[in-house]
Design an enzyme around this catalytic site. Structure first.
Site, PDB file in Angstrom:
ATOM      1  N   THR A  80      -2.898  -2.368  -2.622  1.00 28.68           N
ATOM      2  CA  THR A  80      -2.727  -1.045  -2.016  1.00 28.68           C
ATOM      3  C   THR A  80      -1.318  -0.899  -1.453  1.00 28.68           C
ATOM      4  O   THR A  80      -0.723  -1.887  -1.014  1.00 28.68           O
ATOM      5  CB  THR A  80      -3.757  -0.809  -0.888  1.00 28.68           C
ATOM      6  OG1 THR A  80      -3.520   0.477  -0.305  1.00 28.68           O
ATOM      7  CG2 THR A  80      -3.681  -1.857   0.220  1.00 28.68           C
TER       8      THR A  80
ATOM      9  N   LYS B 285     -13.611   1.200  14.386  1.00 28.01           N
ATOM     10  CA  LYS B 285     -13.684   1.869  13.074  1.00 28.01           C
ATOM     11  C   LYS B 285     -14.303   0.920  12.047  1.00 28.01           C
ATOM     12  O   LYS B 285     -15.074   1.324  11.181  1.00 28.01           O
ATOM     13  CB  LYS B 285     -12.276   2.329  12.641  1.00 28.01           C
ATOM     14  CG  LYS B 285     -12.307   3.152  11.359  1.00 28.01           C
ATOM     15  CD  LYS B 285     -10.958   3.709  10.951  1.00 28.01           C
ATOM     16  CE  LYS B 285     -11.060   4.343   9.564  1.00 28.01           C
ATOM     17  NZ  LYS B 285      -9.749   4.741   9.009  1.00 28.01           N
TER      18      LYS B 285
ATOM     19  N   ASN C 222      -1.008   1.490   0.913  1.00 25.09           N
ATOM     20  CA  ASN C 222      -1.348   2.251   2.115  1.00 25.09           C
ATOM     21  C   ASN C 222      -1.452   1.284   3.312  1.00 25.09           C
ATOM     22  O   ASN C 222      -2.373   0.464   3.379  1.00 25.09           O
ATOM     23  CB  ASN C 222      -2.680   2.974   1.863  1.00 25.09           C
ATOM     24  CG  ASN C 222      -3.140   3.803   3.028  1.00 25.09           C
ATOM     25  OD1 ASN C 222      -3.008   3.398   4.174  1.00 25.09           O
ATOM     26  ND2 ASN C 222      -3.714   4.954   2.752  1.00 25.09           N
TER      27      ASN C 222
ATOM     28  N   ASP D 194     -10.463   2.407  -3.536  1.00 26.90           N
ATOM     29  CA  ASP D 194     -10.209   3.813  -3.814  1.00 26.90           C
ATOM     30  C   ASP D 194     -11.194   4.601  -2.966  1.00 26.90           C
ATOM     31  O   ASP D 194     -12.396   4.330  -2.967  1.00 26.90           O
ATOM     32  CB  ASP D 194     -10.366   4.150  -5.295  1.00 26.90           C
ATOM     33  CG  ASP D 194      -9.645   5.460  -5.594  1.00 26.90           C
ATOM     34  OD1 ASP D 194      -8.413   5.509  -5.424  1.00 26.90           O
ATOM     35  OD2 ASP D 194     -10.314   6.455  -5.947  1.00 26.90           O
TER      36      ASP D 194
ATOM     37  N   PHE E 142      -5.266   6.739  10.080  1.00 28.72           N
ATOM     38  CA  PHE E 142      -4.395   7.378   9.095  1.00 28.72           C
ATOM     39  C   PHE E 142      -5.186   8.495   8.403  1.00 28.72           C
ATOM     40  O   PHE E 142      -6.361   8.718   8.706  1.00 28.72           O
ATOM     41  CB  PHE E 142      -3.895   6.340   8.074  1.00 28.72           C
ATOM     42  CG  PHE E 142      -4.978   5.792   7.173  1.00 28.72           C
ATOM     43  CD1 PHE E 142      -5.783   4.746   7.592  1.00 28.72           C
ATOM     44  CD2 PHE E 142      -5.188   6.329   5.906  1.00 28.72           C
ATOM     45  CE1 PHE E 142      -6.789   4.242   6.769  1.00 28.72           C
ATOM     46  CE2 PHE E 142      -6.193   5.827   5.075  1.00 28.72           C
ATOM     47  CZ  PHE E 142      -6.993   4.778   5.509  1.00 28.72           C
ATOM     48  N   GLY E 143      -4.537   9.165   7.495  1.00 33.90           N
ATOM     49  CA  GLY E 143      -5.212  10.163   6.658  1.00 33.90           C
ATOM     50  C   GLY E 143      -5.915  11.240   7.478  1.00 33.90           C
ATOM     51  O   GLY E 143      -5.329  11.856   8.375  1.00 33.90           O
TER      52      GLY E 143
HETATM   53  P1  ITT Z   1      -3.560   3.177  -2.441  1.00 32.35           P
HETATM   54  O1  ITT Z   1      -4.016   3.905  -3.675  1.00 32.35           O
HETATM   55  O2  ITT Z   1      -2.209   2.555  -2.585  1.00 32.35           O
HETATM   56  O3  ITT Z   1      -4.588   2.221  -1.922  1.00 32.35           O
HETATM   57  P2  ITT Z   1      -3.842   5.802  -1.252  1.00 32.35           P
HETATM   58  O4  ITT Z   1      -3.629   6.350   0.120  1.00 32.35           O
HETATM   59  O5  ITT Z   1      -3.198   6.544  -2.396  1.00 32.35           O
HETATM   60  O6  ITT Z   1      -3.375   4.273  -1.249  1.00 32.35           O
HETATM   61  P3  ITT Z   1      -6.431   6.496  -2.303  1.00 32.35           P
HETATM   62  O7  ITT Z   1      -5.870   6.888  -3.605  1.00 32.35           O
HETATM   63  O8  ITT Z   1      -7.693   5.683  -2.272  1.00 32.35           O
HETATM   64  O9  ITT Z   1      -5.378   5.643  -1.471  1.00 32.35           O
HETATM   65  O10 ITT Z   1      -6.611   7.809  -1.439  1.00 32.35           O
HETATM   66  C1  ITT Z   1      -7.448   7.801  -0.353  1.00 32.35           C
HETATM   67  C2  ITT Z   1      -7.096   8.948   0.567  1.00 32.35           C
HETATM   68  O11 ITT Z   1      -8.312   9.368   1.205  1.00 32.35           O
HETATM   69  C3  ITT Z   1      -6.166   8.492   1.672  1.00 32.35           C
HETATM   70  O12 ITT Z   1      -4.796   8.651   1.338  1.00 32.35           O
HETATM   71  C4  ITT Z   1      -6.614   9.372   2.839  1.00 32.35           C
HETATM   72  O13 ITT Z   1      -6.017  10.637   2.724  1.00 32.35           O
HETATM   73  C5  ITT Z   1      -8.115   9.514   2.583  1.00 32.35           C
HETATM   74  N1  ITT Z   1      -8.837   8.436   3.275  1.00 32.35           N
HETATM   75  C6  ITT Z   1      -9.482   7.379   2.700  1.00 32.35           C
HETATM   76  N2  ITT Z   1      -9.973   6.550   3.634  1.00 32.35           N
HETATM   77  C7  ITT Z   1      -9.637   7.090   4.825  1.00 32.35           C
HETATM   78  C8  ITT Z   1      -9.833   6.689   6.169  1.00 32.35           C
HETATM   79  O14 ITT Z   1     -10.432   5.559   6.480  1.00 32.35           O
HETATM   80  N3  ITT Z   1      -9.352   7.486   7.118  1.00 32.35           N
HETATM   81  C9  ITT Z   1      -8.713   8.626   6.849  1.00 32.35           C
HETATM   82  N4  ITT Z   1      -8.454   9.064   5.606  1.00 32.35           N
HETATM   83  C10 ITT Z   1      -8.912   8.301   4.598  1.00 32.35           C
END
Ligand code: ITT
Length: 203
Positions: free
Chosen positions: A10, A178, A12, A72, A155-156
């Site tokens: 990842t 969490k 992220n 994912d 995050f996110g």
């Molecule tokens: P990688 O593919 O490099 O792992 P990414 O951020 O692109 O990183 P994803 O394609 O799996 O990962 O996208 C998941 C998205 O969903 C993430 O960027 C957040 O916006 C959201 N998300 C997933 N899990 C979350 C969490 O625990 N808290 C908040 N948002 C989350």
């Protein structure tokens, strides 16, 4: 020993923090792509979380020669028929959007929809060997989207995702808290027997 190395597939950093904590105590050496100077941007063009998780885990495993674990995940909002779902990381019309832009866009889409805005986080974990074998585990976490941001952690979509069990958003609680309830924690719990079998020969 190189056999105990697990690469987190990842880019992220929020996921890395959570996964490191979830994997602590497993007697594995956890590595990130930057630690091994691996810069890979996998095209997430699969039709579901499982396909995307597999693509990421396999790409990193084959590029590094290490067993690799990908996550994912996405946020599914009932009033938006499951959006942003697979597109959670790309959900904004703005070029170069960040997490804050995506949260603002989601709230804009929800503004006229009746409350409560029920939602869930979904995660699929894929564990891949460089040889191409892949195994999967999934997890979910149910909650509600709220109309304003609360908290500074995570995050996110965390600042606008309320856990009804806790009465707090995912950004108001600690990583440890969490990791008691999240979709990723549940998927990782289900993935532990897979890792135990691969690394230590038992589950
Ligand atoms: P990688 O593919 O490099 O792992 P990414 O951020 O692109 O990183 P994803 O394609 O799996 O990962 O996208 C998941 C998205 O969903 C993430 O960027 C957040 O916006 C959201 N998300 C997933 N899990 C979350 C969490 O625990 N808290 C908040 N948002 C989350």
């Amino acid at each position: 020993m190189s056999q105990n190395k697990l690469l987190l597939a990842t880019n992220n950093s929020g996921k890395v923090v959570e996964l490191r904590e979830l994997l602590s105590g497993m007697n594995l050496e956890i590595l990130t792509p930057s630690q091994i100077n691996l810069h890979l941007d996998v095209d997430e063009n699969g039709s579901d979380y499982r396909e995307n998780a597999a693509k990421k885990a396999l790409a990193f495993a084959q590029a590094s020669g290490l067993i690799s674990l990908a996550d994912d995940s996405g946020l599914e909002v009932e009033a938006l028929n499951g959006a942003p779902g697979l597109y959670s990381a790309r959900y904004s019309p703005k070029p170069n959007a960040d997490d804050k832009d995506r949260r603002a866009y989601l709230l804009e889409k929800l503004r006229d929809k009746p409350r409560p805005w029920r939602a869930r986080f979904c995660a699929t974990i894929a564990v891949a060997k460089p040889s191409g074998e892949i195994e999967y585990a999934t997890g979910e976490c149910v909650g509600e989207i709220i109309g304003e941001e609360r908290g500074a952690r995570g995050f996110g979509y965390d600042p606008i995702f309320l856990s009804p069990e806790l009465g707090e958003t995912m950004s108001e609680i600690t990583v440890e808290e969490k990791n008691e309830i999240s979709h990723r924690a549940r998927a990782l719990l289900a993935a532990k027997p897979i890792l135990q079998k691969i690394f230590f020969g038992y589950s």
